[in-house]
Scaffold this active site. Structure first.
Site, PDB file in Angstrom:
ATOM      1  N   HIS A  24       0.884  -1.180   0.000  1.00 31.37           N
ATOM      2  CA  HIS A  24       0.000   0.000   0.000  1.00 31.37           C
ATOM      3  C   HIS A  24       0.912   1.217   0.000  1.00 31.37           C
ATOM      4  O   HIS A  24       1.691   1.395   0.945  1.00 31.37           O
ATOM      5  CB  HIS A  24      -0.887   0.018   1.237  1.00 31.37           C
ATOM      6  CG  HIS A  24      -1.751  -1.199   1.361  1.00 31.37           C
ATOM      7  ND1 HIS A  24      -3.058  -1.229   0.923  1.00 31.37           N
ATOM      8  CD2 HIS A  24      -1.489  -2.444   1.841  1.00 31.37           C
ATOM      9  CE1 HIS A  24      -3.565  -2.426   1.157  1.00 31.37           C
ATOM     10  NE2 HIS A  24      -2.638  -3.189   1.712  1.00 31.37           N
ATOM     11  N   HIS A 201      -8.242  -8.230  -0.523  1.00 36.36           N
ATOM     12  CA  HIS A 201      -7.789  -8.727   0.769  1.00 36.36           C
ATOM     13  C   HIS A 201      -8.862  -9.688   1.283  1.00 36.36           C
ATOM     14  O   HIS A 201     -10.052  -9.349   1.288  1.00 36.36           O
ATOM     15  CB  HIS A 201      -7.653  -7.578   1.769  1.00 36.36           C
ATOM     16  CG  HIS A 201      -6.433  -6.727   1.593  1.00 36.36           C
ATOM     17  ND1 HIS A 201      -6.109  -6.129   0.417  1.00 36.36           N
ATOM     18  CD2 HIS A 201      -5.455  -6.381   2.480  1.00 36.36           C
ATOM     19  CE1 HIS A 201      -4.978  -5.445   0.575  1.00 36.36           C
ATOM     20  NE2 HIS A 201      -4.567  -5.578   1.827  1.00 36.36           N
ATOM     21  N   GLU A 204      -7.253 -12.315   6.065  1.00 35.11           N
ATOM     22  CA  GLU A 204      -6.168 -11.711   6.872  1.00 35.11           C
ATOM     23  C   GLU A 204      -6.553 -11.924   8.341  1.00 35.11           C
ATOM     24  O   GLU A 204      -5.919 -12.692   9.049  1.00 35.11           O
ATOM     25  CB  GLU A 204      -6.009 -10.227   6.542  1.00 35.11           C
ATOM     26  CG  GLU A 204      -4.927  -9.526   7.379  1.00 35.11           C
ATOM     27  CD  GLU A 204      -4.827  -8.025   7.101  1.00 35.11           C
ATOM     28  OE1 GLU A 204      -5.760  -7.440   6.501  1.00 35.11           O
ATOM     29  OE2 GLU A 204      -3.807  -7.424   7.522  1.00 35.11           O
ATOM     30  N   ASP A 283       2.684  -2.710   4.473  1.00 30.56           N
ATOM     31  CA  ASP A 283       2.832  -1.297   4.877  1.00 30.56           C
ATOM     32  C   ASP A 283       4.186  -1.143   5.563  1.00 30.56           C
ATOM     33  O   ASP A 283       4.269  -1.039   6.795  1.00 30.56           O
ATOM     34  CB  ASP A 283       1.705  -0.920   5.845  1.00 30.56           C
ATOM     35  CG  ASP A 283       0.336  -1.120   5.219  1.00 30.56           C
ATOM     36  OD1 ASP A 283      -0.061  -0.287   4.387  1.00 30.56           O
ATOM     37  OD2 ASP A 283      -0.316  -2.145   5.529  1.00 30.56           O
TER      38      ASP A 283
END
Ligand code: ADE
Ligand code: ZN
Length: 341
Positions: A24, A201, A204, A283
């Site tokens: 991201h 996604h 997760e 990230d």
């Protein structure tokens, strides 16, 4: 691969060519650049210093991270800001021998603050174009925020379509539990008609059912994270059979407490089951490491070996959305690296 020759595995992990498929761009914004942009734009951050901000990066789950991540994006106002953020990531990616990066961005985080789609995509796309000179092929994937409505996702798609040539696909991110993939069935169907690549996604923090519906309802080509799939043997079989890539992010999983420690990460189980698993950073500015740190720390903790390294790098190219000819070139470079090792 010369199996008989002892290899320096950490050096090989760092040097091997690879693709990053789950990053991201807003999650690559390092505290130093965040403060620099805050000063440049006259934005006040609720932290006294870079150190103070870093201290806040102690997360208990996905939502505790997202709250800080969205607040950090408030310093991004101008085209140049988006360029500088992406350029910093791309230079870092080059350093980690990333040949191809497929980069997520969250336009709704910015358009909600009055920043236009043109500003966001203009800066990001210019950095991707400049990255050719670094030897990195970079493409953009627009993500819809799943805590918002499908109507808002449609409006975001509408705003992005005049810039259709600047992104290759769409994804689905943000708070997973309570926002199943099927909430976005119609907007993904529209994106599919438009010829966009589709990812989401799923699995997760959310259950295997979300991975099933990402596949069967949204018809995605890759699953981002997907580590919860290991709880469902039939799903594992499906992912292996259809060669659906999983973009796994070990340091993210560690920091968001999806696994209690890296030694207990299930990456090896995913590979052993024949899944097209890959390693990515998610990230990196928030989770303490870029893609090579993810490889190095995960291999050190789990005892994965040189064959796993080759498989993961190869999976990253095969699972990418690059043209077939580019994939062949990447894999040739990978083979050269391993034959020399
Ligand atoms: N947005 C940025 N990072 C994310 C993650 N790990 N999961 C969901 N949404 C995200
Ligand atoms: Zn992610």
């Amino acid at each position: 691969m010369h199996a008989s020759v002892p290899t320096d595995l950490p050096a090989l992990l760092a040097a091997m060519p690879k693709a990053e498929l789950h990053i991201h761009i807003e999650g690559s914004l390092e505290p130093e650049l965040m403060f620099q942009l805050a000063r440049r734009n006259g934005v006040t951050l609720p932290y006294a210093s870079v150190e103070d901000l870093r201290k806040a990066y102690a997360f208990s789950n996905l939502q505790s991270f997202l709250d800080i991540y969205y607040a950090g994006a408030s310093v991004l106002l101008h085209e140049q800001d988006f360029h500088d953020m992406a350029w910093a990531y791309l230079q870092r990616a080059r350093h980690d021998n990333v040949l191809r990066a497929e980069i997520f961005f969250d336009p709704q985080t910015h358009t909600a603050r009055g920043v236009s789609m043109e500003t966001v995509m203009g800066g990001l796309h210019r950095a991707c174009t400049d990255a050719k000179n670094l030897g990195v092929d970079a493409e953009l994937i627009l993500c819809f925020l799943r805590h918002l409505s499908e109507q808002e996702a449609f409006e975001t798609l509408e705003a992005a379509l005049p810039l259709r040539d600047r992104f290759i696909g769409v994804g689905l991110d943000s708070s997973e539990v309570g926002h199943p993939p099927e909430k976005f069935a119609r907007v993904f169907a529209r994106c599919r008609e438009l010829g966009l690549h589709l990812v989401a996604h799923a699995g997760e923090e959310g259950p295997p059912e979300y991975v099933w519906s990402a596949l069967d309802v949204l018809k995605v080509e890759r699953i981002d994270h997907g580590v919860q799939s290991a709880r469902d043997p039939a799903l594992m079989q499906r992912l292996a059979q259809d060669r659906i890539p999983l973009t796994v992010c070990p340091l993210s999983n560690l920091k968001l407490r999806v696994f209690p420690d890296l030694a207990q990460h299930n990456l090896r189980a995913l590979l052993d089951a024949g899944l097209v698993a890959t390693v990515n950073s998610d990230d990196p500015a928030y989770f303490g490491g870029y893609i090579n740190a993810n490889f190095l720390q995960t291999f050190a903790a789990t005892g994965l070996d040189v064959r796993h390294a080759y498989q993961l790098a190869r999976n990253s190219f095969e699972g990418s959305f690059a043209q077939a000819s580019a994939k062949r070139r990447y894999i040739e470079r990978l083979d050269v690296e391993f034959n020399a090792a």
